[in-house]
Each structure stands twice: as structure tokens, then as C-alpha cells.
Write a protein that holds these residues in place. Sequence first.
Motif, short mmCIF file in Angstrom:
data_model
loop_
_atom_site.label_atom_id
_atom_site.label_comp_id
_atom_site.label_asym_id
_atom_site.label_seq_id
_atom_site.Cartn_x
_atom_site.Cartn_y
_atom_site.Cartn_z
N VAL A 9 27.69 -6.50 120.03
CA VAL A 9 27.33 -7.83 120.54
C VAL A 9 26.91 -7.82 122.02
CG1 VAL A 9 28.15 -10.18 120.92
CG2 VAL A 9 28.64 -9.01 118.76
N PRO A 10 27.58 -7.08 122.92
CA PRO A 10 27.05 -7.00 124.29
C PRO A 10 25.63 -6.41 124.33
CG PRO A 10 29.31 -6.25 124.24
CD PRO A 10 28.90 -6.41 122.82
N VAL A 37 36.40 -5.01 115.11
CA VAL A 37 36.37 -5.30 116.54
C VAL A 37 35.74 -4.18 117.35
CG1 VAL A 37 38.70 -4.43 117.05
CG2 VAL A 37 37.72 -6.23 118.47
N LEU A 38 35.96 -2.91 116.97
CA LEU A 38 35.37 -1.83 117.74
C LEU A 38 33.86 -1.77 117.57
CD1 LEU A 38 38.05 0.99 117.35
CD2 LEU A 38 37.68 -0.55 119.28
N GLY A 41 43.06 -7.02 124.79
CA GLY A 41 42.58 -8.37 124.55
C GLY A 41 41.94 -9.04 125.75
N SER A 42 41.96 -8.40 126.92
CA SER A 42 41.39 -9.00 128.13
C SER A 42 39.92 -8.60 128.21
CB SER A 42 42.16 -8.53 129.36
OG SER A 42 43.51 -8.97 129.29
N ALA A 86 36.54 -13.32 120.67
CA ALA A 86 36.59 -13.35 122.13
C ALA A 86 35.47 -12.50 122.73
CB ALA A 86 37.95 -12.83 122.61
N ALA A 87 35.19 -11.34 122.13
CA ALA A 87 34.13 -10.47 122.64
C ALA A 87 32.75 -11.11 122.47
CB ALA A 87 34.18 -9.12 121.93
N ILE A 88 32.54 -11.80 121.36
CA ILE A 88 31.26 -12.49 121.13
C ILE A 88 31.06 -13.58 122.18
CG2 ILE A 88 29.95 -13.93 119.53
CD1 ILE A 88 31.49 -12.47 117.26
#
Length: 516
Positions: A168-169, A161-162, A448-449, A112-114
Amino acid sequence: MSGSMLPRTLADELVTDLAGRAADPVSVVAPFTGEELYRLPHATPAEVQDAAARARAAQRAWRDAGDAHRRAVLLRAHDLLLDRRELLLDAVQTETGKTRGQAFEEVFNSAAAIRYAALSARRVLAGGRRRGGIPLVVRARVRVNPKGLVGVITPWNYPLVLGIMDVVPALATGNAIVQKADDQGALSVLLARRAFLDAGLPPELWAVVTGPGAEIGSAVVDAADYVCFTGSTATGRTVAQRAAGRLIGSSMELGGKNPLIVLDDVDVEKAAADAAYGCFSAAGQLCVSVERVYVERGIADRFVPAFADRVAGLAIGTSFDYTPDVGSLATRAQLERVTAHLDDALGKGATLLAGGHARPDLGPLVMEPTVLTDVTDDMACSTGETFGPLVAVTIVDSADDAIRASNASEYGLNASVMSGSRARARAVAARLEAGSVNIGEGYRATFGSIDAPMGGVKQSGLGRRNGREGLERFVQSTTIGETTGLMQLPRAGYEFGRLVGLMVVLLRTLKAVRRR
């Protein structure tokens, strides 16, 4: 099946991707078995500097390739990450000891972050026209550029994830990365990085190093133009001070002593189940997991036993499937910390409601999810972060008392509210001093948002990851202003004298028409 599902041969292969391998290797232990997983080579400060120089050289081409190219590479990596999810789940479990379900949370939120960063970076980089100081006379534009080289220092507890939420940003906005991975999470980081390289990311653009924080973490800070750190408040202060000494920015996600408020109108069984997950996900080794539960007295006689029963019934295990609810602690130091907090509390009069025992029959670092009550301020677990499967339940007379107790902490990372009334829960949430507040959930509603910012207040951090704010930290703006030639700006005293009246009228007019 227990043990390590990640082959030693793959571990040995992955460490060849590290940017530094000159220092003596250290032993990395698999939490489920206590056996050596592999030997991890550390970097030297000189190797960090070399990796940083290569990343800087690669960054220029990555920046110039444009947003469309970067977006395509990152979205390919998104798909490869999902295609390789089973191997990633094996890596995360093998290194951290968490359950497969909680490892999947890492993969899900990483993807989701990607996606979010890849598709949102264009708006952050767009720049564009802004209103000039004098309409028709002055024009202004903003140009946005990447900061250059971002240093990312990531922890062991959520290595995948951390890291992704910072790396990625930064890549999406045109930056290069030097990441210091924790020893206990390096394989998960390197395995994820492989997916990005296979998607077309230049290898030099994202360098990964390992080693002692004081030495190698400091070298990363010294090489970077911006720093992201996730870890303890004590270490975060040191990193922030070092970054400030170089006049570079930083974002810090630090410690927490996260409260959950249970109001007296809840569905007791549902609230008990939701609270148990919020407390003991990843065996409590999560920066946003719940460590304090405040229950209104009107519901306490039903909620407290229901919560204790729910916790006592959680399935503990070390298998690589979706059977266990709670897994293992990650390191011996974590087990010792939890045990010390528990022994201190029981020795000073706390009451044990559930758990309270190590489970060497299941694994060398397994600890039962533990619930205490009658916890007092002189106990280490009252105000200090345990970061393990230990939670204190306190009965309060009212929601106001719960809010005051929740806010009476130096930390302010995450909080939660459970109520049968959305309006009532929102009213309580608005009064809590935390960077994130979840209603009806322990932490996942906010964590998760990805479109919403995440971070702490007080001693829980600086800055924000995720959302537009999480992208904007990696860019810097340049304003370009120009005169149109319609009117000459005053340069001498008498020229000011002639224009003052006109300028005052202009200011009053702009205010009257609500022109910003």
C-alpha cells in the motif's frame, strides 16, 4: 468448531485472480486439519515478466491520476477491508493456523497501514524548494517521482499485514506492484486484493504470482525497480545480492532472536502475562516475537514460576472464535523444526518448565507453548531462530548482564524491556541493539505504531517499513537547479580569481548567521 471455515469454492475462485497459472498446481494444506485446502497454480518466469509489463503500463496512468485519486481509492479499500473482516479472519486462520484474536491483529494493523499511507503520501511526494548553493544567485527545487514497479515478496506467517505494509505505501506513492505470495498465504493476499479492486484499483496495477522462491522470486526481482522482502536472513541475503547486481534498491525484514529483559522491580503477574503473549502470539511464528527471556536474579524466584504457570494455562485450540490463546503451527516443516530444537536442548541438559509436547488430539500441527531453562550455547535454540512456541529463560545477576546477553547475537530485529520504572526501562532500551524496542510489551507497542519506522539491524535486515521512511523508499528525487541571473557564475580562471575573496566572505557570513 475446527477445520476450514473458508469454502473450497471461494478458494478456487480466488486463484483465478493470480497473474500466472501455467505451471502445475500444488496442494495447499489447512493447518488445523491437515487436509487439502485447494490446489494452487504456480506461475512461470515468463508469466511474471508478462505481469510486470502489464503493471508497468498501468502504473503510468495511476501515477498521472494524482494523489487525491489514489488516496480516495485506498481509503475506500480501507473501509471494504473492515467490512469484510470476518471473511479475512477466516482466510488468515485457515491458512496460517493462528487464533482469531491474532488474525484480527493482522486486519487491524492492515487498516492502520492503509490509512497512514493514503493520508501521508502527499507530503512525501511534495518535493519543493531547497536552498541554492549561493543565496539569490542559485535556486533549487526537488521533484519526487515513484520508482515505477515494486517487487514484493511476502511470507506465510503474516500474509495479510506484511503484504499490506509494503504494497500500500508503494501504491500510495504512485507505483505498480508484482507480489510473490507464499503458497500458504496466497488466499489472504488475494482476498485483500479483491477489496482494492472493488475500491477502484486497476487489476493490472497489483499482480500476484506464486511459485518457488528460487525461480519465481528471482523473476520478480529481475522485473522490478525496487524490491521488498520479508523472510529468513539466508534467503534475504540472496535477494539483496540479486537486487544489488541490478543496481536497484531493496528493503529486507529478516530473522530475529528477540530478547526480553525482565528487571527486578516488575509487577510479577502482569509481567508474566505480557511476556507469555509476546513469546507465543501466532505460536511464536512471528519475526518480532520473543525467543529469549533474561530475568534479574532478584525477581527470578517469583517471576519464573509465575511465567511457567501462565504459559501452562494458555488455552490451545483450533476454533474460529476468540476462545483459544494459542493456535497451530502452519506447516509440517515448522513442527519438525520446533521439535528438533526442543529435543536437542533436552538431550543436552536443558530443563523443561512448561509445555514440551505435540498435541495431535487438537490438530496435526499443534505444539504446546514450551518454556526451557538451563539453555547453553551449544544448543540449537540458544542462538538460532526457532520461529515457533519455544522460549529459553535465563537468570542474570544484573541489568548490565541482561543487556550484554541480549546484544550478543548476530540478529537485531526486536527487543523488549519490562520494569516498574519507566525511566529505568528507557535507560535499558537505549542500550539495546535492535531496530525496535518495546517497553511493557513484547512487540505490539512498536509493530502497531505505523507512523514509526520498523526494521532490523545487524543480520535482521536493511531499510525500514512504516513511517515516512517506509514511504520514501518507493520514490526517487530529482534536483532542478537554476541561476537567477543576478550574478554570472565564474567560467574562466581569471573570473574565479576575482570572486574568491567574495565567496570566502559569503561562506564565513553564512556560518556566522547559522544558515544551513
